[in-house]
Write a protein that holds these residues in place. Structure first.
Motif, mmCIF file in Angstrom:
data_model
loop_
_atom_site.group_PDB
_atom_site.id
_atom_site.type_symbol
_atom_site.label_atom_id
_atom_site.label_comp_id
_atom_site.label_asym_id
_atom_site.label_seq_id
_atom_site.Cartn_x
_atom_site.Cartn_y
_atom_site.Cartn_z
ATOM 1 N N ALA A 280 34.686 21.564 10.248
ATOM 2 C CA ALA A 280 34.225 21.173 11.580
ATOM 3 C C ALA A 280 32.749 20.806 11.568
ATOM 4 N N GLY A 281 31.936 21.559 10.811
ATOM 5 C CA GLY A 281 30.522 21.240 10.721
ATOM 6 C C GLY A 281 30.276 19.882 10.086
ATOM 7 N N ILE A 282 31.025 19.580 9.028
ATOM 8 C CA ILE A 282 30.884 18.279 8.372
ATOM 9 C C ILE A 282 31.259 17.157 9.332
ATOM 10 N N ALA A 283 32.359 17.331 10.040
ATOM 11 C CA ALA A 283 32.813 16.290 10.971
ATOM 12 C C ALA A 283 31.849 16.120 12.137
ATOM 13 N N ALA A 284 31.302 17.222 12.635
ATOM 14 C CA ALA A 284 30.398 17.148 13.786
ATOM 15 C C ALA A 284 29.125 16.390 13.461
ATOM 16 N N SER A 285 28.739 16.371 12.210
ATOM 17 C CA SER A 285 27.507 15.674 11.818
ATOM 18 C C SER A 285 27.733 14.201 11.536
ATOM 19 N N GLY A 286 28.964 13.727 11.682
ATOM 20 C CA GLY A 286 29.261 12.332 11.387
ATOM 21 C C GLY A 286 29.519 12.065 9.919
ATOM 22 N N ARG A 287 29.661 13.114 9.146
ATOM 23 C CA ARG A 287 29.946 12.948 7.719
ATOM 24 C C ARG A 287 31.450 13.050 7.469
ATOM 25 N N HIS A 288 31.817 12.747 6.252
ATOM 26 C CA HIS A 288 33.210 12.833 5.835
ATOM 27 C C HIS A 288 33.243 13.526 4.478
ATOM 28 N N VAL A 289 34.401 14.079 4.125
ATOM 29 C CA VAL A 289 34.517 14.807 2.871
ATOM 30 C C VAL A 289 35.823 14.450 2.187
ATOM 31 N N VAL A 290 35.751 14.299 0.865
ATOM 32 C CA VAL A 290 36.944 14.118 0.037
ATOM 33 C C VAL A 290 36.907 15.176 -1.059
ATOM 34 N N SER A 291 38.090 15.566 -1.536
ATOM 35 C CA SER A 291 38.164 16.704 -2.454
ATOM 36 C C SER A 291 39.150 16.442 -3.581
ATOM 37 N N ALA A 292 38.953 17.181 -4.673
ATOM 38 C CA ALA A 292 39.860 17.144 -5.824
ATOM 39 C C ALA A 292 39.732 18.471 -6.567
ATOM 40 N N ARG A 293 40.540 18.603 -7.610
ATOM 41 C CA ARG A 293 40.441 19.752 -8.510
ATOM 42 C C ARG A 293 39.992 19.280 -9.880
ATOM 43 N N LEU A 294 39.240 20.160 -10.534
ATOM 44 C CA LEU A 294 38.845 19.930 -11.911
ATOM 45 C C LEU A 294 39.188 21.171 -12.732
ATOM 46 N N ILE A 295 39.256 21.012 -14.039
ATOM 47 C CA ILE A 295 39.475 22.143 -14.937
ATOM 48 C C ILE A 295 38.119 22.528 -15.516
ATOM 49 N N GLN A 585 45.719 33.172 -14.377
ATOM 50 C CA GLN A 585 45.327 32.102 -13.456
ATOM 51 C C GLN A 585 44.792 30.892 -14.219
ATOM 52 N N PRO A 586 44.974 29.695 -13.677
ATOM 53 C CA PRO A 586 44.413 28.504 -14.329
ATOM 54 C C PRO A 586 42.897 28.471 -14.181
ATOM 55 N N TRP A 587 42.254 27.579 -14.888
ATOM 56 C CA TRP A 587 40.795 27.473 -14.874
ATOM 57 C C TRP A 587 40.329 26.418 -13.864
ATOM 58 N N ASP A 588 41.123 26.150 -12.851
ATOM 59 C CA ASP A 588 40.830 25.076 -11.888
ATOM 60 C C ASP A 588 39.740 25.484 -10.908
ATOM 61 N N VAL A 589 38.962 24.483 -10.489
ATOM 62 C CA VAL A 589 37.932 24.677 -9.466
ATOM 63 C C VAL A 589 37.967 23.489 -8.506
ATOM 64 N N PRO A 590 37.599 23.699 -7.225
ATOM 65 C CA PRO A 590 37.538 22.570 -6.292
ATOM 66 C C PRO A 590 36.236 21.791 -6.461
ATOM 67 N N ILE A 591 36.278 20.528 -6.086
ATOM 68 C CA ILE A 591 35.077 19.711 -5.968
ATOM 69 C C ILE A 591 35.171 18.944 -4.655
ATOM 70 N N HIS A 592 34.104 18.976 -3.860
ATOM 71 C CA HIS A 592 34.043 18.273 -2.574
ATOM 72 C C HIS A 592 32.866 17.309 -2.598
ATOM 73 N N ILE A 593 33.070 16.120 -2.082
ATOM 74 C CA ILE A 593 31.998 15.131 -1.971
ATOM 75 C C ILE A 593 31.839 14.799 -0.497
ATOM 76 N N VAL A 594 30.613 14.984 0.007
ATOM 77 C CA VAL A 594 30.318 14.859 1.431
ATOM 78 C C VAL A 594 29.299 13.742 1.624
#
Length: 638
Positions: A280-295, A585-594
């Protein structure tokens, strides 16, 4: 009457005495020692604690020891005291190594690497003792004393068991039985790789395999020539970053932000509200976010491997490869941005000592714990709360100020006399602001020459601005700073508050300007944070609290304060420790680009990112694979 010749009863071979006595002797000298030694070499880990767990597994290495001991006694007739002492020390060491062999993978989620992990043992012990009071260090000292006592006890038990086995082996029948049982156990251990799923778990993991693995890792770590070809080629860092249009870039390596926050239902549910607030904070500022997973190249620790992997685009799963990377002159995202006119900064509040490794990256500024200008109280081992670090980045590197919080309405009401007093207070505030500005410049002079000593052209621009600015000195300084030309920033910020042991967590505050001074946090806030207990045996509640804190300050900063054109990358460095994630557990981590730039984000969507903060279940690939994607996305559109 002369008695006839007496017949002497023939003594049986083997253990003397009656059947009952023989049975008790076998029990005391053979079966009980074998049972005890097997338990010492076959236990597992009671996750998520450091305690062992009783497991009925067979130790093939114990079988080999029994064969060797029985064969020696059969050859020499007995086992001497020195031999038993040596075997007892070896057996004690074997038990301790077995403890490491089953505990480290369970707690940290990865195999032991003694060469590299041993270099950080003292830091781990310091973290364990950090509690804001001397009592924590006393507990640590007592724990170490108990560990020494446990080793001594294990030695005594092992020696007592070996003495019983050695005495039993002096009798032919028992020795043959020990040799037969030992040979059978050795055969079972040797054929373990080819055994079925039902039988294989019944054999304890061998310590000899651990030692062989550590020897291989040590040889690999000490060999330089063995790694030259292992690094492989670097990404092509040629080209520009014009697609960013001069925007500042912030790379947040979110400590211990792993895919467990999405995959484990109880953790995901506990963080759902915080993740929603961030969106909600990202959207309220007029920004956008995309996400993926990495190992990630690491699990539960060794964050620097993830930093090197993403910044250099190199596989750093092997710590030795990372160390080799530091000896090269390979390009990185840091050098790439510097070549395109960016001022590069690494903001490392977690670095509390000399960091010669940082020279590899070539940052224009290395801001460690002692050189970022934090003046508030220290919170736990990691000292500086992440929100305070972000406030200092915003002020020092992005050149922005936070709006001061408005005074309560009743404080603003008053008569003319109050107004006069208020005017005096305003003047005092102006003087304080001027002094603070001067103090900031003095602090920056040591490590940030560009901001402390402007160029001749900048000085002329500042003078012109001052001539046209209001007469107040504070206002003139601020106007001059705004007028000065400024290179765009690349700031790399590895966070620390979410690092184990996940304490002490500072309270989130919406008054960011407060975090720049000595009164960043009150004594009561510090005491409350230090008073929250954290257990290494159950760190999940503390981990969740630290992650909520991270989501909250990110939501407020991106939603309310971040520069409008800031390009932000938030990437987890690794999963949290295994006592949080659980085994397997796998070694996955999220990545977000804003970003506010939809066209730029579309380039990442074309590569597999998805809108929002919840990435797909399938990772894009290892962490180093995202580096060439970043390079390509930042290039000017054809």
């Amino acid at each position: 009457m002369t008695p006839g010749p007496q017949r002497h009863a023939r003594k049986p071979r083997g253990l003397p005495g009656t059947v009952l006595a023989s049975g008790l002797r076998v029990l005391a000298l053979v079966l009980l020692p074998l049972l005890v030694l097997n338990l010492l070499l076959g236990f597992g880990n009671h996750w998520p604690t450091l305690w062992p767990r009783l497991e009925w597994r067979f130790s093939a290495e114990l079988a080999a020891l029994v064969v060797a001991l029985a064969a020696w006694v059969g050859w020499r007739g007995r086992a001497g005291g020195r031999l038993l002492a040596g075997l007892s020390m070896l057996g004690t060491a074997w038990v301790m190594l077995h403890y490491l062999n089953v505990t480290v993978p369970s707690i940290f989620g990865r195999r032991l690497n003694a060469y590299w992990d041993g270099q950080h043992l003292w830091a781990v012990l310091r973290m364990s003792g950090e509690g804001g009071a001397g009592g924590a260090y006393l507990r640590l000292a007592l724990s170490l004393l108990l560990a020494v006592a446990a080793v001594a006890l294990i030695y005594a038990i092992v020696r007592l068991c070996l003495q019983g086995l050695a005495r039993a082996a002096e009798h032919t029948a028992t020795r043959r039985a020990l040799l037969g049982l030992g040979a059978l156990g050795c055969a079972l251990g040797a054929t373990q790789p080819w055994q079925g799923e039902v039988l294989r778990p019944l054999i304890a993991p061998p310590v000899s395999s651990l030692l062989a693995e550590q020897s291989r890792l040590l040889a690999l770590a000490l060999s330089r020539t063995a790694h030259v070809e292992r690094l492989g080629p670097s990404p092509d860092f040629a080209g520009d970053v014009d697609a960013l249009e001069g925007s500042d870039v912030l790379i947040v390596f979110a400590e211990a932000y792993g895919a467990v926050t999405l995959d484990k239902p109880d953790i995901a549910e506990a963080l759902a509200a915080s993740r929603t607030r961030l969106a909600a904070g990202i959207a309220a500022s007029g920004r956008h976010v995309v996400s993926a997973r990495l190992i990630s190249p690491t699990f539960g620790g060794a964050s620097w491997l993830a930093h090197g992997s993403l910044l250099a685009g190199i596989d750093t799963r092997n710590p030795a490869d990372y160390q080799l990377l530091l000896t090269t002159a390979r390009p990185t995202l840091v050098s790439h941005f510097a070549a395109n006119g960016y001022h590069t900064v690494v903001w490392t509040p977690g670095i509390q000592r000399a960091w010669p490794e940082g020279a590899f990256y070539g940052f224009d500024r290395i801001a460690d714990a002692d050189r970022i200008g934090y003046q508030g109280p220290h919170f736990g081992f990691w000292r500086i709360p992440d929100q305070a670090s972000m406030a200092l980045i915003h002020h020092q590197e992005f050149g922005k100020r936070f709006p001061a919080r408005a005074a309560p309405q009743q404080d603003r009401a008053g008569n003319a006399e109050d107004g006069a007093e208020g005017g005096a207070e305003d003047a005092a505030d102006d003087a304080t602001a001027i002094a603070d500005e001067a103090a900031v410049r003095v602090r920056l002079a040591a490590y940030h020459p560009e901001d402390a000593r402007p160029s001749d052209a900048d000085a002329a621009s500042m003078a012109a601005s001052m001539a046209a600015a209001p007469t107040g000195l504070a206002e003139r300084i601020e106007a001059a700073r705004a007028a000065r030309e400024r290179r765009p920033r690349l700031v790399v910020f590895p966070t620390v508050t979410t690092h184990a042991p996940f304490r002490a967590i500072a309270p989130f505050t919406d008054d960011w300007s407060r975090l720049l001074g000595r009164d960043a946090y009150s004594a009561d806030e510090l005491a409350a944070a230090e008073g929250v207990p954290v257990r290494w045996s159950d760190p999940t509640p503390a981990y969740l609290a630290s992650m909520r804190y991270q989501f909250d300050w990110l939501a407020d900063y991106l939603g309310q304060h971040a520069p409008a054109d800031l390009f932000t990358i938030i990437v987890g460095d690794h999963q949290p420790i295994g006592s949080v994630t659980g085994p397997g557990q796998p070694w996955d981590v999220p990545i977000h680009i804003v970003s506010h730039d939809r066209a730029l984000l579309a380039r990442f969507e074309a590569a597999g990112f998805v809108p929002g903060l919840v990435p797909p279940d399938t990772p894009l690939g290892p962490m180093q694979d995202v580096t060439p994607l970043l390079i390509e996305a930042f290039r000017r559109a054809p």
